[in-house]
Design a protein around this motif. Sequence first.
Motif, short mmCIF file in Angstrom:
data_model
loop_
_atom_site.label_atom_id
_atom_site.label_comp_id
_atom_site.label_asym_id
_atom_site.label_seq_id
_atom_site.Cartn_x
_atom_site.Cartn_y
_atom_site.Cartn_z
N ILE A 1 0.83 -1.20 0.00
CA ILE A 1 0.00 0.00 0.00
C ILE A 1 0.87 1.25 0.00
O ILE A 1 0.49 2.29 -0.55
N CYS A 2 2.05 1.17 0.59
CA CYS A 2 2.96 2.33 0.65
C CYS A 2 3.53 2.64 -0.73
O CYS A 2 3.87 3.80 -1.02
N ASN A 3 3.65 1.63 -1.58
CA ASN A 3 4.27 1.81 -2.89
C ASN A 3 3.28 2.19 -3.99
O ASN A 3 3.67 2.33 -5.15
N ILE A 4 2.02 2.36 -3.63
CA ILE A 4 0.99 2.70 -4.61
C ILE A 4 0.79 4.21 -4.66
O ILE A 4 0.80 4.89 -3.63
N LYS A 5 0.61 4.75 -5.85
CA LYS A 5 0.30 6.17 -6.01
C LYS A 5 -1.21 6.36 -5.86
O LYS A 5 -2.00 5.74 -6.56
N PRO A 6 -1.63 7.23 -4.93
CA PRO A 6 -3.07 7.41 -4.71
C PRO A 6 -3.77 8.06 -5.90
O PRO A 6 -3.20 8.94 -6.56
N ASP A 7 -4.98 7.61 -6.17
CA ASP A 7 -5.81 8.20 -7.22
C ASP A 7 -6.86 9.09 -6.55
O ASP A 7 -7.92 8.63 -6.14
N VAL B 1 -25.45 7.38 3.15
CA VAL B 1 -24.14 6.75 3.19
C VAL B 1 -23.65 6.53 1.77
O VAL B 1 -24.39 6.04 0.91
N ILE B 2 -22.39 6.88 1.50
CA ILE B 2 -21.84 6.75 0.15
C ILE B 2 -21.29 5.35 -0.02
O ILE B 2 -20.30 4.96 0.62
N LYS B 3 -21.91 4.58 -0.89
CA LYS B 3 -21.52 3.18 -1.12
C LYS B 3 -20.75 3.10 -2.44
O LYS B 3 -21.32 3.31 -3.51
N LEU B 4 -19.47 2.80 -2.36
CA LEU B 4 -18.60 2.84 -3.53
C LEU B 4 -18.54 1.52 -4.29
O LEU B 4 -18.16 1.51 -5.45
N GLY B 5 -18.83 0.40 -3.63
CA GLY B 5 -18.62 -0.89 -4.27
C GLY B 5 -17.13 -1.15 -4.43
O GLY B 5 -16.33 -0.75 -3.59
N PHE B 6 -16.74 -1.80 -5.52
CA PHE B 6 -15.33 -2.10 -5.76
C PHE B 6 -14.53 -0.82 -6.01
O PHE B 6 -14.98 0.07 -6.74
N VAL B 7 -13.33 -0.73 -5.42
CA VAL B 7 -12.41 0.38 -5.70
C VAL B 7 -11.05 -0.20 -6.05
O VAL B 7 -10.68 -1.29 -5.60
N THR B 8 -10.29 0.52 -6.85
CA THR B 8 -8.94 0.08 -7.21
C THR B 8 -8.00 0.31 -6.03
O THR B 8 -8.32 1.05 -5.09
N ASP B 9 -6.82 -0.28 -6.09
CA ASP B 9 -5.83 -0.08 -5.03
C ASP B 9 -5.43 1.39 -4.93
O ASP B 9 -5.21 1.90 -3.82
N CYS B 10 -5.31 2.05 -6.06
CA CYS B 10 -4.93 3.47 -6.06
C CYS B 10 -6.02 4.33 -5.43
O CYS B 10 -5.74 5.28 -4.69
N GLU B 11 -7.29 3.99 -5.72
CA GLU B 11 -8.40 4.71 -5.11
C GLU B 11 -8.47 4.43 -3.61
O GLU B 11 -8.76 5.33 -2.81
N LEU B 12 -8.20 3.18 -3.25
CA LEU B 12 -8.23 2.80 -1.85
C LEU B 12 -7.20 3.58 -1.05
O LEU B 12 -7.48 4.07 0.06
N LYS B 13 -6.00 3.75 -1.61
CA LYS B 13 -4.98 4.50 -0.88
C LYS B 13 -5.41 5.95 -0.69
O LYS B 13 -5.18 6.55 0.38
N ALA B 14 -6.03 6.54 -1.69
CA ALA B 14 -6.52 7.91 -1.56
C ALA B 14 -7.56 8.01 -0.44
O ALA B 14 -7.57 8.99 0.32
N LEU B 15 -8.41 7.01 -0.33
CA LEU B 15 -9.43 7.00 0.73
C LEU B 15 -8.78 6.86 2.10
O LEU B 15 -9.13 7.57 3.05
N TYR B 16 -7.82 5.94 2.23
CA TYR B 16 -7.11 5.77 3.50
C TYR B 16 -6.45 7.08 3.93
O TYR B 16 -6.50 7.47 5.10
#
Length: 338
Positions: free
Chosen positions: A142-148, A214-229
Amino acid sequence: MISKGYIDDTKYSFKMLAPRNIKMTPEFKNIPLKVVGHLKGIFWEQLELPFFSRDGLLINFCNSAPLVKTNSIVTIHDASVYGVSSAYSKKFQLWYKFLLPILGRRVKKVITDSSFSKNEIVHYCAIPSNKIDVVYLGRDHICNIKPDNKILDKYKLGKKTFLLAVSSMNPNKNFHSIAKAIKLLKHENYKFVVAGESNSTIFNTYEEAFAADVIKLGFVTDCELKALYENASCFIYPSFYEGFGLPPVEAMACGCPVIVSDRASLPEVCGDAALYCNPYDVNDIALKMKQLLDDQVLQESLRKQGLKRAETYNWESCAKKVFSHITEVCSGENCHCS
């Protein structure tokens, strides 16, 4: 699979075996991929994989392995099929409850993700304790991913203005209690974001009951997930049962304060870097959410503690420990690695 060769001054070489219906081709610098056989799924694993791995030590990382292949190491991540069996389909339960006890006693070594999981596997599967070793997972990916950050703009999410819950919709993850806690909280200053999708072939049917806002996103990419975190005020994970609990570690590695269940492996993994809740008490979940969201000092304290805790989990350490077990098994009298 391992056969004789050379790696790090030790006489081993590695190759990955995969069925013909492989959906994604992994790219490794030092491990070649070989597509073998004609079957797929369990039939490929149990019938063809033993044949194509007959000349080496077989390493399996996904809870399963061929029963006839005794010259192998298997990772059993947890005993959730026993601990929370209602979360899984009957077909899935029957197969894994049959497979795991036999497999664990036949293979050379069992690896698992936490001391909690080790104790559970011993309890439910009657596998000798000295045959099982704990190897913690890593957070480097997760540290090596660029956030989207486009996902933030898409859903109008500002920095530190939302609470995040991320997981599959397995009932064990307790999303239903998160939904109830959100309704109890009624916090006007924060949005609530839920990401994750279900797999009905494994998990029992599960209908989430989140409020309309509540905002339900469903599937997110790893890059999107990092931006959320990175941008969430906190991460909530009140799971009933975990063998390790990778999402909270990912969140901590991204500087996100976490609220987790006080059950299973989570206290072992998160230590003093999390705020704990009773997953069976919706009022307690809501209380801990309010406590964290209203206390900026607590948020910053957990953020710092989380970053420090996450640093203890890395894939290099994990790989070295796994490799030490490979060399141990291959040096045994009854092991054939070529």
